[in-house]
Design an enzyme around this catalytic site. Sequence first.
Site, PDB file in Angstrom:
ATOM      1  N   MET A 155     -27.186  32.861  25.059  1.00  0.00           N
ATOM      2  CA  MET A 155     -26.753  33.230  23.738  1.00  0.00           C
ATOM      3  C   MET A 155     -26.617  34.751  23.654  1.00  0.00           C
ATOM      4  SD  MET A 155     -28.565  32.558  20.048  1.00  0.00           S
ATOM      5  CE  MET A 155     -28.889  30.872  20.387  1.00  0.00           C
ATOM      6  N   PRO A 156     -25.496  35.296  24.106  1.00  0.00           N
ATOM      7  CA  PRO A 156     -25.303  36.751  24.058  1.00  0.00           C
ATOM      8  C   PRO A 156     -25.156  37.257  22.624  1.00  0.00           C
ATOM      9  CG  PRO A 156     -23.712  35.720  25.529  1.00  0.00           C
ATOM     10  CD  PRO A 156     -24.407  34.629  24.793  1.00  0.00           C
ATOM     11  N   TYR A 157     -25.653  38.462  22.438  1.00  0.00           N
ATOM     12  CA  TYR A 157     -25.542  39.157  21.168  1.00  0.00           C
ATOM     13  C   TYR A 157     -25.021  40.551  21.486  1.00  0.00           C
ATOM     14  CZ  TYR A 157     -27.141  41.898  17.146  1.00  0.00           C
ATOM     15  OH  TYR A 157     -27.210  42.740  16.083  1.00  0.00           O
TER      16      TYR A 157
ATOM     17  N   PHE B  80     -22.458  35.918  19.958  1.00  0.00           N
ATOM     18  CA  PHE B  80     -22.430  36.608  18.668  1.00  0.00           C
ATOM     19  C   PHE B  80     -21.953  38.040  18.865  1.00  0.00           C
ATOM     20  CE2 PHE B  80     -25.443  33.231  18.229  1.00  0.00           C
ATOM     21  CZ  PHE B  80     -25.242  32.769  16.943  1.00  0.00           C
TER      22      PHE B  80
END
Length: 73
Positions: free
Chosen positions: A1-3, A41
Amino acid sequence: MPYVNIRVTDEGVTTEQKLQLIEGVTELLSKVLHKDPATTFVIIDEVNTDNWGLNGENVTSRRRREAAGKAVI
């Protein structure tokens, strides 16, 4: 889940430009790191130039000073 958090000064970045940044960063993470775009995200923060500093001076003052210098020339 990259931010990913992108910060730019609040000087007329258009909705279209922001969308291009979001799409481009998402695509890059998918291509390079094989991250799922559905869980990527991208946040864009627009910062007032009074709150963005460089070399001990905020950008507002720096731009004002540089504009005054150009007017003299």
